[in-house]
Write a protein that holds these residues in place. Structure first.
Motif, short mmCIF file in Angstrom:
data_model
loop_
_atom_site.label_atom_id
_atom_site.label_comp_id
_atom_site.label_asym_id
_atom_site.label_seq_id
_atom_site.Cartn_x
_atom_site.Cartn_y
_atom_site.Cartn_z
N ILE A 23 4.48 0.10 0.53
CA ILE A 23 4.51 -0.16 1.97
C ILE A 23 3.72 -1.43 2.28
CG2 ILE A 23 3.77 0.72 4.22
CD1 ILE A 23 4.39 3.50 3.26
N ALA A 24 4.28 -2.27 3.15
CA ALA A 24 3.67 -3.51 3.63
C ALA A 24 3.78 -4.66 2.64
CB ALA A 24 2.21 -3.31 4.03
N ALA A 25 4.28 -4.42 1.43
CA ALA A 25 4.42 -5.53 0.46
C ALA A 25 5.62 -6.39 0.83
CB ALA A 25 4.57 -4.97 -0.95
N SER A 26 5.45 -7.70 0.74
CA SER A 26 6.53 -8.64 1.09
C SER A 26 7.15 -9.29 -0.14
CB SER A 26 6.00 -9.74 2.02
OG SER A 26 5.59 -9.20 3.25
N GLU A 27 6.31 -9.81 -1.06
CA GLU A 27 6.83 -10.47 -2.26
C GLU A 27 5.87 -10.20 -3.41
OE1 GLU A 27 7.76 -14.59 -1.84
OE2 GLU A 27 8.65 -14.36 0.14
N ILE A 28 6.23 -9.27 -4.27
CA ILE A 28 5.39 -8.94 -5.42
C ILE A 28 5.71 -9.91 -6.55
CG2 ILE A 28 4.89 -7.20 -7.17
CD1 ILE A 28 5.44 -5.08 -5.05
N HIS A 29 4.72 -10.67 -6.96
CA HIS A 29 4.86 -11.63 -8.07
C HIS A 29 3.75 -11.34 -9.08
CE1 HIS A 29 7.83 -14.69 -6.57
NE2 HIS A 29 7.57 -14.04 -5.45
N GLY A 30 4.00 -10.42 -9.97
CA GLY A 30 3.00 -10.09 -10.98
C GLY A 30 2.52 -8.67 -10.83
N ILE A 31 2.64 -7.88 -11.92
CA ILE A 31 2.14 -6.52 -11.95
C ILE A 31 1.42 -6.30 -13.29
CG2 ILE A 31 3.95 -5.64 -10.44
CD1 ILE A 31 5.31 -4.43 -12.91
N ALA A 32 0.54 -5.32 -13.31
CA ALA A 32 -0.16 -4.96 -14.54
C ALA A 32 -0.63 -3.52 -14.42
CB ALA A 32 -1.35 -5.89 -14.78
N PHE A 33 -0.66 -2.82 -15.56
CA PHE A 33 -1.12 -1.44 -15.58
C PHE A 33 -2.50 -1.37 -16.21
CE2 PHE A 33 3.40 -0.67 -15.04
CZ PHE A 33 3.41 0.44 -14.19
N GLN A 34 -3.33 -0.53 -15.63
CA GLN A 34 -4.65 -0.21 -16.17
C GLN A 34 -4.74 1.31 -16.24
OE1 GLN A 34 -8.08 -0.74 -13.64
NE2 GLN A 34 -9.28 -1.61 -15.33
N LEU A 38 -1.31 1.19 -11.29
CA LEU A 38 -0.47 0.00 -11.23
C LEU A 38 -1.11 -0.99 -10.26
CD1 LEU A 38 2.09 -1.74 -11.56
CD2 LEU A 38 3.21 -0.26 -9.87
N TRP A 39 -1.38 -2.18 -10.76
CA TRP A 39 -1.88 -3.26 -9.92
C TRP A 39 -0.74 -4.24 -9.65
CZ3 TRP A 39 -6.87 -3.21 -8.09
CH2 TRP A 39 -7.76 -2.33 -8.70
N ALA A 40 -0.67 -4.76 -8.43
CA ALA A 40 0.38 -5.71 -8.06
C ALA A 40 -0.19 -6.72 -7.09
CB ALA A 40 1.57 -4.98 -7.44
N ILE A 41 0.32 -7.94 -7.16
CA ILE A 41 -0.11 -8.99 -6.25
C ILE A 41 1.04 -9.37 -5.33
CG2 ILE A 41 0.44 -10.91 -7.82
CD1 ILE A 41 -2.65 -10.72 -5.56
N ASP A 42 0.77 -9.34 -4.04
CA ASP A 42 1.74 -9.76 -3.04
C ASP A 42 1.44 -11.22 -2.70
OD1 ASP A 42 3.18 -10.34 -0.75
OD2 ASP A 42 2.88 -8.38 0.16
N THR A 43 2.24 -12.13 -3.22
CA THR A 43 1.92 -13.55 -3.10
C THR A 43 2.03 -14.07 -1.68
OG1 THR A 43 2.42 -15.74 -4.04
CG2 THR A 43 4.28 -14.32 -3.56
N LYS A 44 2.86 -13.46 -0.87
CA LYS A 44 3.04 -13.93 0.51
C LYS A 44 1.89 -13.48 1.41
CE LYS A 44 6.34 -13.99 4.35
NZ LYS A 44 7.67 -13.55 4.84
N ASN A 45 1.48 -12.23 1.28
CA ASN A 45 0.42 -11.69 2.12
C ASN A 45 -0.97 -11.84 1.51
OD1 ASN A 45 2.22 -10.79 4.13
ND2 ASN A 45 2.61 -8.90 2.98
N GLY A 46 -1.03 -12.09 0.20
CA GLY A 46 -2.31 -12.18 -0.47
C GLY A 46 -2.93 -10.84 -0.80
N TYR A 47 -2.15 -9.77 -0.73
CA TYR A 47 -2.68 -8.43 -0.97
C TYR A 47 -2.77 -8.16 -2.47
CZ TYR A 47 -1.38 -7.51 3.93
OH TYR A 47 -1.25 -7.56 5.29
N THR A 239 11.31 -6.33 -1.78
CA THR A 239 10.58 -6.34 -3.04
C THR A 239 10.34 -4.90 -3.48
OG1 THR A 239 8.64 -7.28 -4.17
CG2 THR A 239 8.29 -6.38 -1.95
N PHE A 240 10.44 -4.66 -4.77
CA PHE A 240 10.28 -3.31 -5.30
C PHE A 240 10.01 -3.40 -6.79
CE2 PHE A 240 14.73 -4.47 -5.23
CZ PHE A 240 15.18 -4.16 -6.50
N ILE A 241 9.67 -2.26 -7.39
CA ILE A 241 9.35 -2.18 -8.81
C ILE A 241 10.19 -1.05 -9.39
CG2 ILE A 241 7.51 -1.92 -10.51
CD1 ILE A 241 5.55 -2.64 -8.19
#
Length: 568
Positions: A23-34, A38-47, A239-241
């Motif tokens: 929710i609230a994600a606009s453009e996810i560019h990059g994910i990683a698991f720890q 699940l970590w993800a970066i929203d490049t448009k919003n900076g989240y 955007t989705f995974i």
């Protein structure tokens, strides 16, 4: 409906793996698991997003510092450090630091895209240079660089000795040897524009599941009460995974990825435009084939019964009419339950050295102008000589001819298909005209090839149990390598960049939504007393209206696919 009697594959449901839409994600560019996070970066919003992959619960971690992360594309997690790329810079910071104060690792000459960490080694992708740069994480010195496998923006992740790369334009995920950068295999993704990837170990099964992030746009109808008419066509970013399932078949040099159980129907509705009366008519319609990437589970008639014959290995449904008059009204056709997959072959020019000569049978069938290809014309013969560029390796020759055609044609739809000489002179062609030019140039260069088609399911794999109707029919081709077999190649979809470089996603590859039929035989014919009626005698389009439907029922795992001969 057919699936009432069929046991559906629901393995991903049993694992509770589904499409993640934060929710609230606009453009996810990059994910990683720890671990289980699940970590993800929203490049448009900076989240910077922290997501539970099972419940999809999502948190914004950098609540007070989101502005600093706008434009970030690459993401990696190592121990308690968060690594990311921003423009030319590569940073890292502690996940325990609530201020998210970044420290500069290194600065490149060009923008960095994706990244991955393995122990003390840092991998960074750079589209501008076409490389994956490898750094020592302690000395911050570059160790080496690997060739990037595609032409788009690439993101990275690592599993053991494997370096995995997603490419936005290639619609592909590559598995590379982490040390040498050699491609082991590649798989097509079920959606366009992959923007990140990471492996998740399921806590219940221990299974490694590859998740891929996507960013693309979709059309939608907006109800605007202030406009007249009130419905507007607009586009929005989504955007989705989603899990990427795959199976590599090394003995066949190909990999399969996300498949779907699809119900397809092809039905003709008799509605003659002209006064026509035909006696003892056989109406023949090709049936879907069994191939590496397509399996027929069940076929049943629609409207009228049919008998089945086999022509050149192709199954044909035969509908018989004692008399067909202008007043005849009925529907007839077939409904089939298909397993369809994306397939990507992995062959190199070295694999095509010292191959045997093409057999005389194949020369007689696949090197001749038997489909109005204008192979005798000066413009086609000149093009065949120019396109091959004195290349002797068969695979390089096919690749050179494809690029030559892409340089000279642009995609466009017309009411009818012109011959290759006219299409090449005009510079604009439909998928059928692309195929015609490619066939002519291949055959003049001694490359056996054939037309394949006939329809594509609308590319909406998340739309289930609703009938989908394609806007057009579609054709592509297959070329033959002696001792290896038939390989697919799309007609025009990879011609997306004016002047190139062109993606190779559908060079020796097909997406899941292709329905394969009509190999070595016309898709549909009218036959009386063993004689085929041509268009001048009776045009099928003036006698009947065709209805084509696809219904996507379920997503499948390619590990259960049944292998068939490549020569089928």
């Amino acid at each position: 409906m057919i699936p009432d009697t069929v046991s559906l594959d629901i393995s991903h449901q049993q694992l509770n793996l589904s499409t993640i839409r934060p929710i609230a994600a606009s453009e996810i560019h990059g994910i990683a698991f720890q671990g289980a996070i699940l970590w993800a970066i929203d490049t448009k919003n900076g989240y910077l997003l922290k997501i539970d992959p099972l419940t999809h619960n999502t948190q914004i971690v950098n609540q007070e510092h989101w502005e600093d992360f706008i434009g970030v594309t690459g993401l990696a997690i190592a121990d308690d450090k968060f690594w990311f790329t921003s423009q030319q810079n590569i940073y890292y910071c502690s996940l325990n630091d609530q201020t998210f104060t970044p420290e500069l690792f290194t600065r490149l000459s060009y923008p960095a895209n994706g990244m991955a960490i393995w122990e003390s080694t840092v991998y960074i992708s750079c589209q501008k240079t076409g490389h994956i740069l490898v750094f020592n994480g302690e000395t911050k010195q570059q160790i080496t660089r690997l060739y990037a496998p595609g032409i788009g923006i690439e993101n990275l992740t690592i599993r053991g000795e494997e370096l995995w790369v997603s490419d936005s334009l290639e619609q592909t995920v590559y598995c590379l040897d982490r040390a040498t950068g050699k491609i082991r295999f590649s798989v097509l993704t079920p959606f366009e524009y992959p923007t990140g990837l990471g492996f998740y170990k399921h806590p219940q099964t221990g299974e490694d599941v590859l998740y891929v992030a996507y960013v693309n746009s979709e059309p939608y109808i907006r109800d605007n009460p202030n406009a007249d008419p009130n419905h507007e066509l607009l586009y929005r970013t989504r955007t989705f995974i989603h899990p990427l399932y795959f199976a590599y078949h090394s003995e066949g040099n190909y990999a399969l990825s996300n498949g779907y159980l699809v119900e397809m129907s092809y039905v003709e509705e008799l509605a003659p435009l002209d006064v026509v009366e035909l006696q003892d008519l056989e109406w023949r319609i090709a049936l879907p084939a069994d191939t590496h990437r397509q399996k027929v589970r069940k076929i049943e008639p629609v409207g009228l019964p049919f008998t089945e014959v086999v022509e050149n290995g192709q199954r044909i449904a035969v509908f018989k009419f004692d008399t067909l008059t202008p007043n005849t009204r009925c529907i007839f056709g077939w409904k089939v339950l298909l397993e369809v997959w994306s397939i990507k072959y992995r062959l190199t020019p070295k694999d095509c050295e010292n191959i045997p000569d093409l057999s005389q049978e194949y020369c007689d069938r696949y090197l001749v102008d038997n489909d109005d290809l204008a192979m005798h014309t000066d413009i086609i013969q000149r093009a065949a000589a120019e396109a091959a560029e004195r290349e002797t390796n068969l695979l390089r020759k096919v690749y050179s001819i494809r690029n030559y055609v892409y340089d000279r044609l642009s995609y466009g739809i017309k009411p009818h298909i012109d011959t290759p000489d006219i299409a090449l002179r005009r510079g604009v062609g439909s998928c059928g005209e692309y195929v015609g030019v490619l066939l002519a140039l291949f055959r003049l260069n001694g490359i056996a090839c054939r037309t394949v088609g006939r329809y594509k399911c609308p590319s909406s794999p998340l739309t289930r149990n609703l009938p989908l109707e394609p806007d057009y029919n579609h054709v592509w081709l297959e070329f033959y390598i002696p001792s290896i077999g038939w390989l697919p190649m799309e007609s025009n979809p990879d011609d997306i960049i004016e002047g190139g470089p062109y993606p190779t996603r559908f060079f020796m590859g097909l997406a899941w939504y292709h329905a394969e039929m009509a190999k070595d035989t016309p898709f549909e014919r009218l036959v009386i007393n063993g004689s085929i009626l041509n268009k001048q005698q009776v045009s099928i389009g003036s006698v009947a209206i065709n209805h084509v439907r696809f219904t996507i029922l379920e997503e499948l795992n390619p590990a259960k696919n049944i292998q068939v001969s490549m020569d089928s």
